[in-house]
Design an enzyme around this catalytic site. Structure first.
Site, mmCIF file in Angstrom:
data_model
loop_
_atom_site.group_PDB
_atom_site.id
_atom_site.type_symbol
_atom_site.label_atom_id
_atom_site.label_comp_id
_atom_site.label_asym_id
_atom_site.label_seq_id
_atom_site.Cartn_x
_atom_site.Cartn_y
_atom_site.Cartn_z
ATOM 1 N N GLU A 10 -2.551 2.259 1.780
ATOM 2 C CA GLU A 10 -1.245 2.333 1.110
ATOM 3 C C GLU A 10 -0.055 2.099 2.034
ATOM 4 O O GLU A 10 0.931 2.838 1.992
ATOM 5 C CB GLU A 10 -1.105 3.683 0.384
ATOM 6 C CG GLU A 10 -2.190 3.897 -0.656
ATOM 7 C CD GLU A 10 -2.122 5.246 -1.348
ATOM 8 O OE1 GLU A 10 -1.143 5.972 -1.156
ATOM 9 O OE2 GLU A 10 -3.070 5.569 -2.091
ATOM 10 N N GLU A 57 -10.999 2.663 -6.190
ATOM 11 C CA GLU A 57 -10.642 3.996 -6.710
ATOM 12 C C GLU A 57 -10.463 3.933 -8.227
ATOM 13 O O GLU A 57 -9.488 4.445 -8.781
ATOM 14 C CB GLU A 57 -9.359 4.508 -6.042
ATOM 15 C CG GLU A 57 -9.446 4.526 -4.525
ATOM 16 C CD GLU A 57 -8.264 5.207 -3.842
ATOM 17 O OE1 GLU A 57 -7.483 5.898 -4.518
ATOM 18 O OE2 GLU A 57 -8.124 5.029 -2.618
HETATM 19 O O1 G3I Z 1 -7.308 22.134 0.178
HETATM 20 C C1 G3I Z 1 -6.218 22.757 -0.526
HETATM 21 C C2 G3I Z 1 -6.560 24.138 -0.943
HETATM 22 O O2 G3I Z 1 -6.769 24.928 0.203
HETATM 23 C C3 G3I Z 1 -5.423 24.706 -1.786
HETATM 24 O O3 G3I Z 1 -5.776 25.969 -2.282
HETATM 25 C C4 G3I Z 1 -5.139 23.788 -2.963
HETATM 26 C C5 G3I Z 1 -3.948 24.251 -3.788
HETATM 27 O O4 G3I Z 1 -3.397 23.216 -4.533
HETATM 28 O O5 G3I Z 1 -4.848 22.494 -2.475
HETATM 29 C C6 G3I Z 1 -5.901 21.920 -1.748
HETATM 30 O O6 G3I Z 1 -5.523 20.661 -1.320
HETATM 31 C C7 G3I Z 1 -5.511 19.647 -2.309
HETATM 32 C C8 G3I Z 1 -6.466 18.545 -1.863
HETATM 33 O O7 G3I Z 1 -6.388 17.460 -2.752
HETATM 34 C C9 G3I Z 1 -7.904 19.011 -1.788
HETATM 35 O O8 G3I Z 1 -8.329 19.448 -3.026
HETATM 36 C C10 G3I Z 1 -4.110 19.126 -2.441
HETATM 37 O O9 G3I Z 1 -3.268 20.117 -3.016
HETATM 38 C C11 G3I Z 1 -4.088 17.899 -3.304
HETATM 39 O O10 G3I Z 1 -2.794 17.310 -3.282
HETATM 40 C C12 G3I Z 1 -5.099 16.896 -2.794
HETATM 41 O O11 G3I Z 1 -5.076 15.806 -3.663
HETATM 42 C C13 G3I Z 1 -5.770 14.657 -3.215
HETATM 43 C C14 G3I Z 1 -4.795 13.491 -3.105
HETATM 44 O O12 G3I Z 1 -5.500 12.333 -2.736
HETATM 45 C C15 G3I Z 1 -3.721 13.756 -2.067
HETATM 46 O O13 G3I Z 1 -2.754 12.773 -2.153
HETATM 47 C C16 G3I Z 1 -6.836 14.338 -4.229
HETATM 48 O O14 G3I Z 1 -7.834 15.374 -4.238
HETATM 49 C C17 G3I Z 1 -7.489 12.997 -3.876
HETATM 50 O O15 G3I Z 1 -8.375 12.632 -4.917
HETATM 51 C C18 G3I Z 1 -6.400 11.935 -3.737
HETATM 52 O O16 G3I Z 1 -6.986 10.705 -3.412
HETATM 53 C C19 G3I Z 1 -6.078 9.596 -3.273
HETATM 54 C C20 G3I Z 1 -6.691 8.635 -2.279
HETATM 55 O O17 G3I Z 1 -6.985 9.298 -1.082
HETATM 56 C C21 G3I Z 1 -5.755 7.460 -2.012
HETATM 57 N N1 G3I Z 1 -5.358 6.812 -3.246
HETATM 58 C C22 G3I Z 1 -4.844 7.688 -4.279
HETATM 59 C C23 G3I Z 1 -5.838 8.821 -4.571
HETATM 60 C C24 G3I Z 1 -5.359 9.667 -5.717
HETATM 61 O O18 G3I Z 1 -4.182 10.336 -5.367
#
Ligand code: G3I
Length: 395
Positions: A167, A274
């Site tokens: 990205e 994705e």
């Molecule tokens: O690990 C913490 C946890 O400790 C906490 O309690 C919880 C509370 O919200 O958050 C957890 O972290 C989250 C993490 O995923 C793991 O689950 C984050 O809040 C959350 O923002 C994060 O989201 C990820 C996102 O990328 C971040 O931008 C998604 O799971 C993941 O599927 C997503 O993947 C991205 C690709 O890498 C790139 N392209 C877009 C795609 C979708 O956003």
């Protein structure tokens, strides 16, 4: 040219290099579905079908069996990102990431590494000092090189390919590259440098550039410019990752087709990295009704996904698969998740909605969308070789 349909079907019964383990090899689990597996159907057409997963989906026996049966490759949804692997400078943490590699090896699957460099989910120290100021170019380059070398050395020989940079292209029409800490500290060549570091650390692993909406008219010219810059700099790129976070009604199949057809002329393998189809409304063009839905986080299908929506989702998956499968350049299609309970779209663009974008539901039961994809994998036709240069030939 990709093998034709009749041959593909006859190959389904033959032993495949990606043959999924039988359920008998997964004691204590029950077969989640009896339809032919995505991985076999994909392999017969020359396309690897994968999914992004999280650790819990490997430890739950039902989902683990489903993933092993259905998919030829996995991507870690979060656990190979920079903040997961080196949150503290110099202290690499591979425990969770190693579990994906072990799972894949146990089930004869490949692993796609995601991602070596992204502006999100990256530790601040990589490119900024404690006050948020950009590090010097030298220091930032050293941090980037150390991260990439540390990760690639650890996984050498066990990961099929890496999303090296994720990205980097700006959505802003007035910018080429996204304004990120890496760009501010290093300059525009940070992308070339990341590829150079990756290649010197592992000459054999595949290296990809990955981004969203680069199939779309507003962003595709910038992607083509970036790919050309990488080529001019001597980077050996092994594929272009098109994320494929699409919606039920947008972009149109014609728009996706136009985007893919132009990217296909670049001469690199293309990967849909994705894929998901969001059936919930998004704000587009500032429409008041949808804005209100988004703000309030209204769940249209909180109590279940009705049959007519199941049908629409299936039709849409069939449509996008039919377009994607026209292109022999597309060597991999990875879903971003596989079940409605695990999708990031439950929290985007509104947190806590009950979304239904995936081919399996929250109980890991196949939805009509899965049947539609199977149907497309069996019946979609590839474009004639004359209009489709073979993947990678123009490198
Ligand atoms: O690990 C913490 C946890 O400790 C906490 O309690 C919880 C509370 O919200 O958050 C957890 O972290 C989250 C993490 O995923 C793991 O689950 C984050 O809040 C959350 O923002 C994060 O989201 C990820 C996102 O990328 C971040 O931008 C998604 O799971 C993941 O599927 C997503 O993947 C991205 C690709 O890498 C790139 N392209 C877009 C795609 C979708 O956003």
């Amino acid at each position: 040219m990709r093998r034709v349909h009749s041959l593909a079907l006859s190959l389904l019964s033959a032993a495949s290099v990606f043959a999924a383990p039988t359920m008998a090899e997964s004691p204590g689990t029950t077969a989640p579905t009896e339809a032919p597996a995505f991985r076999e159907l994909g392999t017969s057409r020359g396309v690897m079908i994968g999914t992004a997963i999280v650790v819990e989906e490997m430890t739950n026996p039902t989902s683990a069996a489903l993933v092993a049966r259905e998919f030829a490759c996995i991507t870690a949804g979060n656990d190979m990102k920079p903040d997961a692997l080196q949150r503290v400078k110099g202290k690499f943490t591979f425990d969770r990431a190693d579990r994906y590699v072990a799972f894949a090896e146990a089930h004869n699957m490949k692993v796609i590494g995601h991602t070596l460099l992204w502006h999100s989910q990256a530790p601040r120290w990589l490119f900024e000092d404690e006050h948020g100021k950009p590090l010097s170019r030298e220091e930032a380059l050293k941090n980037l090189r150390d991260h990439i070398h540390g990760v690639l050395t650890h996984f050498k020989g066990r990961i099929h390919g890496w999303d090296v940079v994720n990205e980097a292209i700006a959505d802003d029409p007035n910018r080429f590259l996204r304004d990120t800490p890496a760009l501010r500290a290093i300059g525009e060549d940070y992308i070339v440098k990341a590829f150079e570091f990756a290649r010197e650390a592992d000459p054999d692993v595949e290296l990809y550039y990955n981004d969203y909406n680069i199939d779309a008219d507003y962003k595709r010219p910038k992607a083509i410019k970036l790919i050309q810059q990488l080529k001019d700099a001597g980077v050996k790129l092994d594929g272009i990752g098109i994320q494929g976070h699409w919606m039920l009604g947008h972009p149109s199949a014609a728009d996706i087709d136009r985007g893919l057809s132009e990217l296909a002329t670049l001469g690199y393998p293309l990967m849909i990295t994705e894929l998901d189809i969001d059936p919930l409304p998004r704000r587009r063009g500032g429409g008041a009704d949808v804005t209100a839905i988004e703000r309030e986080g209204l769940d249209l299908y909180k109590d279940g996904f009705p049959p007519e929506m199941q049908q629409k989702l299936g039709d849409r998956y069939r449509e996008v698969f039919t377009v994607m499968l026209k292109y022999p350049q597309i060597t991999r299609i990875t879903f971003w998740g596989f079940n409605d309970g695990g999708t990031w779209l439950n929290d985007f663009p509104v947190r806590g909605r009950t979304n239904h974008p995936m081919p399996w539901d929250r109980q890991f039961k196949p939805k009509p969308a899965r049947d539609a994809i199977v149907d497309a994998l069996r019946t979609a036709t590839s474009a004639p070789a004359a209009t489709q240069p073979a993947a990678g030939t123009a490198k």
